[in-house]
Scaffold this active site. Structure first.
Site, mmCIF file in Angstrom:
data_model
loop_
_atom_site.group_PDB
_atom_site.id
_atom_site.type_symbol
_atom_site.label_atom_id
_atom_site.label_comp_id
_atom_site.label_asym_id
_atom_site.label_seq_id
_atom_site.Cartn_x
_atom_site.Cartn_y
_atom_site.Cartn_z
ATOM 1 N N ASP A 289 -3.425 11.066 36.765
ATOM 2 C CA ASP A 289 -4.045 9.751 35.750
ATOM 3 C C ASP A 289 -4.692 10.727 34.506
ATOM 4 O OD1 ASP A 289 -6.551 7.169 36.614
ATOM 5 O OD2 ASP A 289 -5.557 7.704 34.821
HETATM 6 C C1 GLC Z 1 -6.852 5.582 32.728
HETATM 7 C C2 GLC Z 1 -6.861 4.527 34.227
HETATM 8 C C3 GLC Z 1 -5.289 4.358 34.466
HETATM 9 C C4 GLC Z 1 -4.525 4.431 33.175
HETATM 10 C C5 GLC Z 1 -4.294 5.468 32.539
HETATM 11 C C6 GLC Z 1 -3.611 5.444 31.098
HETATM 12 O O1 GLC Z 1 -7.934 6.343 32.762
HETATM 13 O O2 GLC Z 1 -7.406 5.210 35.193
HETATM 14 O O3 GLC Z 1 -5.288 3.102 35.322
HETATM 15 O O4 GLC Z 1 -3.147 3.951 33.512
HETATM 16 O O5 GLC Z 1 -5.661 5.806 32.193
HETATM 17 O O6 GLC Z 1 -4.131 4.523 30.468
#
Ligand code: GLC
Length: 743
Positions: A289
């Site tokens: 993430d």
């Molecule tokens: C975030 C989220 C995730 C998302 C990623 C990219 O912080 O936790 O769900 O896909 O960033 O935006």
């Protein structure tokens, strides 16, 4: 003749399997060929998703309109990045891919969070789940896939498969609710929609099952917070949706931010290697993430970026999103023997495999004209309207709905006239595709004589004189309650779920005037609105219904569409009762709500100041008719348990009943849930019609995990064939040793 058909089908299946196997072999061959020609730096480049700015910034500032920095394109050509996030637009996409193919010869994955919207905005996933409709989920994802490509995105970080038991957690908005079966079915349907049967056909994109795993169980419902749980709970509640996603062929998986039993998911080899790859057989790629690899330092398990990179890569993360621990430190890690070249090569293989399966090498650029021809905006808005109709849930109705022809309606509240507030936590925030999507527009479109007066905002001013004047001039008052969508989703855990501001003052004022009140609740999570439920004559949970939500909700309120939605979460009496979920386990002192003990009897498992049960339970939702169940039966037949009932529509309007099957294992080696959903079936019933409904569940569904082993045990089960998780007549059935052996 029949044998001939069977033989032809078998041959066709065999040919398909051979073709699939041949294609897989060809992919592996091309992966090895590509890997063999990469320099070490180019291999590290594949492990990095570079950020062109966080998606929420990109969407609002829409960097896609600006020309790309030549230095960025130069780095792309040199193979510095395996993927980018935050860049949008087909022209940008093609410029990036051309630079990549003319240089390193490896196209990029271009990712974005197309969670419930691309160009068209659909209801948030928690709302979509309440439709209990696999076809709808798949059709919606399929429509989003083409729109995503037309926005220059070939990879979406969706579906979010976090089973969520705690409404304080803002991200409950993004998933399927509290039930693993519904969450898993919705996730698998969305993966089929996004990826299609052939991900490389130019109309589909790679999906991503996230956040692996148990993010919805974070302590206190607080985002990013720690999770501790037994292996049994992990395997029987939180992992099943991800297993269903892998079985549906999901291309990528994203671990969650939090620590699981002390080991952050971003380095947890038990989760990422032993279970996901070893047990589930996942052969796609994993991506961390947002900057979660670098966050291992803040978790206190890595001293620096070098430690973080080693722990994450060895733990099973192939690609690092945004932070640069891999590219900056893995060279020295290899030299010092902290990671092996094989580990790096395997990560690159996983990424290249997804790129080949996605067809990027054979079709690196997008054809904007062909994509525009493949998109039918009007059809997508009609689909979004259908989604809104099917995802709202009628929770109470003393007869105020459906709105009668010619009735004078006073419409109140800022949300009633806001198209922006119909969106949701992951909408693309692009208003360009709106067409009169507010509730006001919807009611007008459906021919309602409506007079709109804002009179109040959810958390700010309340003009009770305006409320009174509008109400007295009308036959019925429709008013919007709940919360703004900006208060749910990521980074929005809430400690107060009760309605804020002067909302209850408005409801009480209308009630004091003797006018029927139809309350429409918008928001991205279950809320605690006991007072409103008591005061309103009708109550609709509208969630965040998307860019055509105003139309869809109005269609249900006017009776143009029958109420369809059923809850996939429990609505609490009070915040303090969270986490609240229907499938809670039994206890040695089970509580019960009775007239004498409205909160439960002292010295049983209850609270002394609020009911510990749901105000509106999982599976619940009303229709405009009445449906009666009779003749409920259960029988064990070979490897299945067959549940049946006669379901009668005893009212004057059609209905689409959701017949649900729940069971409880009466005696097991560990405590078991008081009820667990094991199956469901939609049944269309004309007024006066009765149907015999049968739901077959394999015996293998009745097991549980203990000490890492999932087993079905002989014994007695209680069962219910019912319209929700709190009702139904008790049935019983026994699984014999022979039944268990035969599964
Ligand atoms: C975030 C989220 C995730 C998302 C990623 C990219 O912080 O936790 O769900 O896909 O960033 O935006």
């Amino acid at each position: 003749m029949k044998n001939m058909c069977a033989a032809v089908c078998a041959l066709a299946a065999l040919c398909a399997a051979v073709r699939c196997g041949a294609a897989q072999t060809d992919v592996e061959r091309r992966v090895e060929e590509t890997l063999s020609r990469l320099t070490f730096e180019q291999k590290l480049g594949q492990l990095w998703q570079f950020s062109g700015g966080h998606p929420s910034e990109a969407a609002s500032s829409d960097r896609s309109k600006g020309a790309l920095d030549p230095k960025f394109l130069e780095a792309v050509g040199a193979g510095r990045y395996g993927s980018v996030i935050g860049k949008r637009g087909v022209s940008n996409y093609n410029a990036i891919q051309r630079a990549a193919m003319e240089g390193v010869g490896i196209p990029l994955l271009i990712g974005h969070d197309m969670i419930h919207s691309a160009t068209t905005t659909y209801p948030i996933p928690l709302a979509m789940a309440c439709a209990w409709d696999e076809s709808l989920w798949e059709r919606t994802a399929s429509a989003m896939a083409v729109e995503s490509l037309a926005l220059g995105c070939n990879w979406t970080f969706t579906p979010m498969l976090d089973v969520a038991l705690d409404a304080r957690w803002g991200r409950i908005a993004e998933g399927g609710g509290c039930e693993p079966l519904v969450t898993g079915l919705m996730g698998a349907a969305m993966i089929r929609g996004f990826q299609g049967s052939d991900m490389a056909d130019g109309l589909h994109i790679a999906a991503c099952a996230k956040h692996y795993v148990s993010y919805g169980a974070s302590f206190g419902g607080r985002d990013y917070n720690a999770v501790e749980m037994s292996d049994s709970t992990l395997r029987d509640v939180y992992l099943p949706p991800f297993k269903m996603a892998v079985d549906a062929g999901v291309a990528t998986v994203m671990p969650a931010f939090h620590s699981f039993n002390g080991v952050p998911c971003s380095m947890n080899s038990y989760l990422l290697r032993d279970i996901l790859r070893g047990e589930f057989g996942f052969d796609g790629m994993t991506i961390s993430d947002w900057a979660a690899v670098r966050e291992l330092i803040r978790h206190g398990v890595a001293a620096d970026k070098a430690d973080a990179a080693v722990l994450a890569l060895n733990g099973g993360i192939d690609m690092e999103m945004v932070s640069d621990c891999y590219v900056e430190t893995l060279k020295s890690a290899v030299e010092r023997g902290r990671v092996t070249m094989k580990t790096i090569d395997d990560a690159v293989r996983n990424i290249l495999r997804v790129k080949f399966r996605l067809g990027l090498f054979d079709r690196p650029t997008l054809d904007a004209d062909a994509l525009a021809k493949a998109i039918d905006p009007a059809a997508n808005r009609a689909l979004a309207r259908e989604c809104a109709r099917k995802s709202c849930v009628l929770l109470k109705n003393d007869g105020a709905l459906p709105l009668k022809k010619g009735v004078k309606v006073a419409l109140l509240g800022d949300l009633s006239a806001s198209d922006w507030q119909m969106l949701g936590c992951w909408s693309t925030r692009d208003l360009s595709n709106f067409e009169n999507a507010t509730l006001l527009d919807g009611l007008k479109a459906d021919g309602v004589d409506v007079n709109y007066v804002e009179a109040y905002t959810l958390t700010g001013r309340v003009d009770l004189a305006a409320v009174e004047a509008a109400a007295l001039a009308a036959d019925v008052v429709v008013a919007a309650f709940g919360d703004y969508w900006e208060n749910s989703g990521e980074g929005n855990s809430s400690a107060i779920l009760e309605l804020k501001g002067g909302q209850m003052k408005v409801a009480e004022k209308v009630k004091s005037l003797g006018k029927p009140l139809v309350a429409v609740v918008f928001g991205g999570r279950p809320m605690a609105f006991l007072g409103l439920a008591k005061t309103a004559d009708a109550l609709v949970m509208a969630w965040n219904p998307g860019g055509c939500g105003g139309w869809g909700i109005a269609d249900v309120m006017t009776g143009l569409a029958e109420p369809w939605g059923r809850l996939t979460v429990d609505m609490p009496y009070a915040t303090g009762t969270c986490p609240l979920y229907y499938s809670r386990t039994t206890t040695g002192r089970p509580a019960a709500i009775t007239a004498e003990h409205p909160f439960g009897k002292r010295y049983t498992s209850c609270y002394n100041d609020a009911p510990f049960v749901a105000l509106y339970p999982f599976g619940y939702g009303l229709t405009y008719t009445s449906v009666k169940y009779s003749g409920e039966k259960v029988a064990v037949e070979g490897g299945e348990v067959v549940f049946s009932a006669d379901v009668a529509n005893t009212g004057a309007r059609e209905a689409n009943e959701l017949v649900q099957v729940y069971v409880r294992d009466e005696v097991a080696r560990i405590v078991r849930p008081r009820r667990e959903l094991k199956g469901f079936k939609r049944v269309a019933l004309r007024a006066g019609e009765t149907k015999h409904v049968e739901i077959r569940v394999p015996v293998s569904s009745f097991g549980y995990t203990l000490n890492g082993v999932r087993a079905v045990e002989p014994g007695w089960f209680t069962a219910w064939v019912a319209p929700d998780s709190d009702s139904g007549r008790r049935l019983r059935f026994e699984l014999s040793a022979a039944d268990v052996a035969s599964r």
